[in-house]
Scaffold this motif. Structure first.
Motif, PDB file in Angstrom:
ATOM      1  N   PRO A   1      12.073  -2.792   4.315  1.00 31.64           N
ATOM      2  CA  PRO A   1      11.047  -1.750   4.508  1.00 31.64           C
ATOM      3  C   PRO A   1      11.046  -1.151   5.908  1.00 31.64           C
TER       4      PRO A   1
ATOM      5  N   GLN B   1       9.954   5.479  -1.150  1.00 34.71           N
ATOM      6  CA  GLN B   1      10.044   4.138  -1.704  1.00 34.71           C
ATOM      7  C   GLN B   1      10.147   4.243  -3.211  1.00 34.71           C
TER       8      GLN B   1
ATOM      9  N   LYS C   1      11.211  -1.615  -5.149  1.00 29.35           N
ATOM     10  CA  LYS C   1      11.558  -2.455  -3.997  1.00 29.35           C
ATOM     11  C   LYS C   1      12.659  -1.835  -3.145  1.00 29.35           C
TER      12      LYS C   1
ATOM     13  N   TYR D   1      14.307   1.568  -0.921  1.00 22.94           N
ATOM     14  CA  TYR D   1      13.945   2.717  -0.091  1.00 22.94           C
ATOM     15  C   TYR D   1      15.142   3.670  -0.084  1.00 22.94           C
TER      16      TYR D   1
ATOM     17  N   GLN E   1       2.603   0.076   4.208  1.00 22.56           N
ATOM     18  CA  GLN E   1       3.546  -0.997   3.864  1.00 22.56           C
ATOM     19  C   GLN E   1       2.874  -2.357   3.916  1.00 22.56           C
TER      20      GLN E   1
ATOM     21  N   MET F   1       2.339  -5.386   1.212  1.00 25.08           N
ATOM     22  CA  MET F   1       2.735  -6.771   1.510  1.00 25.08           C
ATOM     23  C   MET F   1       1.553  -7.720   1.324  1.00 25.08           C
TER      24      MET F   1
ATOM     25  N   ALA G   1      11.169  -5.916  12.148  1.00 27.32           N
ATOM     26  CA  ALA G   1      11.044  -4.959  11.046  1.00 27.32           C
ATOM     27  C   ALA G   1      11.385  -5.679   9.744  1.00 27.32           C
ATOM     28  N   GLY G   2      10.667  -5.364   8.684  1.00 25.23           N
ATOM     29  CA  GLY G   2      10.976  -5.971   7.399  1.00 25.23           C
ATOM     30  C   GLY G   2      10.037  -7.105   7.054  1.00 25.23           C
ATOM     31  N   ALA G   3       9.941  -7.385   5.727  1.00 25.89           N
ATOM     32  CA  ALA G   3       8.968  -8.352   5.239  1.00 25.89           C
ATOM     33  C   ALA G   3       9.325  -9.800   5.566  1.00 25.89           C
TER      34      ALA G   3
END
Lengths: 240, 81, 430
Positions: free
Chosen positions: B46, B68, B71, B73, C158, C162, C192-194
């Protein structure tokens, strides 16, 4: 005026030159910026500084000195010889008043220092990496200091060698602050900064734990690699 | 950002890559492409939702679209210089 | 002298402080640093001896500052800096040294090689000789901060997604990922990122930590460039956010360079002792475990697990005890590499190298000692508390066919928390 007196004056002038240039180098370092560290320390800076100048210099404290134990001990012997040689140089005008046993002891220290220095000089040529990284200055420095230590050993035993020792001393003292030998004063700075780093950042505690030889360690090393397996790996590295 | 459908000249599969690798791959691909080329990137990190627009501004290239889809992008960029 | 060379020399002069002068002057060229370098262990040649690498900068320094170097340059191998020499210096500092500090710890003098390499990087960056990708990554990060409102809206959207996932994972409808919560005890700065947000969020919610997630990411490519201005621009936003939210401490994700630079360098960039504590999330996790705030079942991680010490965490930041507190609590069969801790080998991906595809081959070959270390442990999982290390370990896994799984410590903790099976799997797959 005899030759011994003249050469001793030359050595004295060289010594003064050496001290003046070293002092100016020291001052030049002090003039360079070194700001206050604003980060919040994790541990004591002093712990790191103490380690850097004591336990951290022990032959078993670092992987590199464990791998190159003989070369490191050779270096230690060479430097012990240098300290003994400097003490002897200062005391040289009064050699005849110093008991022979003490002069003999210093002759052994400086003489073995000379041999270890010469061995270092040979290694610099014989060993491929060392030859590659060495400058002419490195070769000159190690042979000049070895020659000086050798001359000192002879002068300690036989006064006839005093003039020769003073001439070599003068050459060494003039060269010392200009060439590679000057690393001796930067050693204190580099070790201090290393000590500050490992002290403030909480690394020193682990290193202290590390540098206690395994025979005296109460339990197996938890955070380092000075175990039997590590020694094996080092042996492999050493064998190439 | 344009809403018209643009056909990409190249598709970059950036799925499974973590920051900063999607931007690194995109940057290299754009460098190799000719001026005017359109590249489509498909990523699962993300972080690209913020990183790709910032990269476009910084590098002076055009971000055609970014969205998006579940899941994934998807983004389209056009090399402008 | 051309412009690039003049610029580079000006940077060298500007950065010449007492620690740098000591590092430049003190080397006795004894050469016993050779085997401390993973490049040398992987490929034992002269160019890979740390002293030889630093010698390239010393040659330039001697030409400028040393009496003999000025008048008898060949005696001390002093050299003028020209464009070729500058490019070679940049190549060395960006691709043949990961600033891992292993040689410093093994040097009888304590020569600070990373300091010299950082100065070369700064010289190269100012002269336009730094790798384009590192410059691009740093500038993109700075660009993000120029329009905070747009990025804030996107980020919050975002995080809301999450948060939904977090609630499903934990079965706790009240689990939250707070953003911009004023007065929170902890400001957590993720990457950055989950994958660096969700597992810590699960842990923070489990221990009922009073936390808030930073709007900004921890990675700082300005650090890799040796460029204090860029590094300050990137770190400054986090510091400003921490002050604005009046947090007690800033906790940095499992990321070596981000932690080391924010904890140890940033206060000096800004000439300020911050009104909050800064540390790695690894230290906080270890604290939770030592305080008994996490209920962990090590049988959840039964396979042999080894730990790779990030150089930036162990040698640079003194974080070598804490990961072991975690691993002993979450894993049934934790095996150490040889050597490990403060003597650990760099994985080969540090110093920003993992983000530079032009040096892939060099990087993977330099990772051989690490690959060999991993193989010898027999571990099936390698944990690392640094994103760059994990990326490199993942690449080494493929290149040397190690057949291991690379994981963060937070993932192992979450697994040992014994969430329902499908949840643990989902987290592990992130």
């Amino acid at each position: 005026m005899n030759i011994q007196f003249i050469t001793s004056i030359i050595a004295l002038v060289a010594l003064i030159f050496s001290i003046v240039v070293f002092a100016s180098r020291w001052q030049a370092m002090q003039r360079l910026p070194f700001g206050k560290d604003r980060s919040i320390p994790k541990d004591s800076a002093w712990k790191g500084i103490m380690y850097a100048f004591t336990l951290g210099m022990m032959p078993w404290a670092k992987e590199s000195t464990r791998i190159h134990m003989l070369a490191y001990l050779r270096g230690i012997g060479f430097h012990i010889g240098i300290f003994a040689g400097l003490a002897a140089l200062i005391a040289s005008p009064w050699f005849e008043n110093i008991p022979f046993a003490i002069r003999a002891l210093f002759a052994v220290l400086t003489g073995s220092g000379a041999l270890m220095g010469a061995a270092g000089g040979v290694m610099r040529v014989a060993e491929k990496n060392l030859r590659g990284i060495s400058t002419r200055d490195d070769h000159a420095a190690v042979w000049l200091v070895s020659l000086w230590l050798g001359a000192m050993a002879f002068a300690l035993i036989a006064p006839a060698f005093l003039p020769a020792m003073y001439v070599v001393s003068a050459a060494m003292l003039v060269y010392a602050p200009l060439g590679k030998i000057r690393h001796c004063i930067y050693f204190y700075f580099a070790r201090l900064f290393y000590g500050l780093h490992i002290g403030r950042r909480g690394v020193a505690s682990g290193l202290i734990e590390h540098s206690i030889p395994s025979g005296r360690r109460s339990h197996a090393p938890q955070f380092g690699g000075v175990g039997a397996a590590s020694a094996r790996l080092e042996q492999e590295a050493h064998n190439g | 950002m344009s809403t018209t459908i643009t056909k990409p000249d190249q598709v970059l599969d950036l799925k499974g890559l973590l920051c900063p690798m999607p931007i690194v791959r995109l940057s290299i691909a754009v460098k190799k492409a000719g001026v005017g080329a359109v590249l489509e990137g498909i990523a699962t990190d993300p972080g690209v939702m913020a990183d790709v627009p910032a990269w476009a501004r910084q590098s002076g290239n055009e971000l055609v679209s970014i969205k998006q889809q579940g899941k994934e992008y998807h983004f389209l960029v056009k090399k402008t210089k | 002298m051309d412009n690039a060379v003049t610029t580079a020399l000006a940077v060298l002069e500007k950065q010449l402080n007492r620690p740098l002068a000591a590092a430049l002057e003190v080397c006795a060229r004894c050469g016993i640093c050779a085997e401390s370098c993973h490049y040398y262990v992987a490929d034992p040649k002269l160019d890979h001896v740390p002293a030889q690498r630093a010698e390239q900068l010393r040659q330039v320094y001697r030409r400028q500052h040393d009496f003999i170097g000025k008048f008898f340059p060949t005696w001390v191998n002093a050299e003028d800096l020209d464009e070729n020499k500058l490019e070679r210096l940049a190549e060395i500092a960006f691709s043949e040294c990961t600033l891992c500090r292993r040689c410093t710890f093994n040097c009888p003098m304590g020569v600070d090689t990373p300091l010299m390499m950082r100065v070369i990087r700064a010289m190269a960056t100012a002269a336009g000789k730094a790798p384009e990708i590192l410059v691009m990554l740093a500038d993109s990060a700075i660009e993000k901060g120029k329009d905070p409102d747009m990025f804030r809206a996107m980020f919050k959207e975002q995080i809301a997604q999450m948060e939904q996932e977090l609630r499903e994972l934990t079965g706790n409808p009240e689990a939250t990922i707070p953003v911009e919560k004023e007065g929170a005890r902890v400001l957590y700065v993720a990457l950055a990122g989950a994958h660096t947000i969700l597992p810590p969020a699960i842990i923070f919610n489990a221990v009922k930590e009073d936390w808030t997630l930073s709007l900004y990411e921890a990675a700082n490519y300005g650090v890799f460039l040796g460029d204090t201005a860029r590094a300050k621009a990137i770190a400054g936003r986090i510091i400003e956010e921490a002050k604005r939210l009046k947090v007690e401490e800033v906790v940095v994700a499992e990321c070596g360079h981000a932690c080391a630079s924010l904890v140890w360098d940033a206060p000096n960039w800004f000439s300020e002792t911050f009104p909050f504590k800064t540390r790695s999330i690894v230290e906080l996790f270890a604290e939770y475990i030592e305080q008994g705030r996490l209920h962990l079942d090590p049988t959840a991680n039964p396979e042999p697990i080894t730990y790779h010490d990030s150089c930036n965490l162990a040698r640079t930041s003194g974080i070598y005890r804490e990961p072991r507190v975690i691993l002993n609590a979450v894993a049934q069969n934790f095996v150490e590499m040889t050597p490990h801790g403060l003597e650990n080998y760099c994985c080969g991906g540090g110093g920003g190298l993992v983000a530079l595809p032009e040096y892939d081959e060099k990087r993977l070959r330099a990772g051989k000692p690490k690959a060999d270390q991993i193989k010898k442990t027999g571990a099936r999982t390698v944990a690392a508390a640094c994103e760059n290390c994990r990326l490199q370990l993942g690449d080494l896994n493929q290149y040397y066919e190690l057949s291991v799984k690379v994981t963060a410590l937070a993932d192992l903790i979450v697994k040992a928390m014994r969430l329902p099976e499908k949840i643990a799997m989902s987290v592990a797959a992130e």
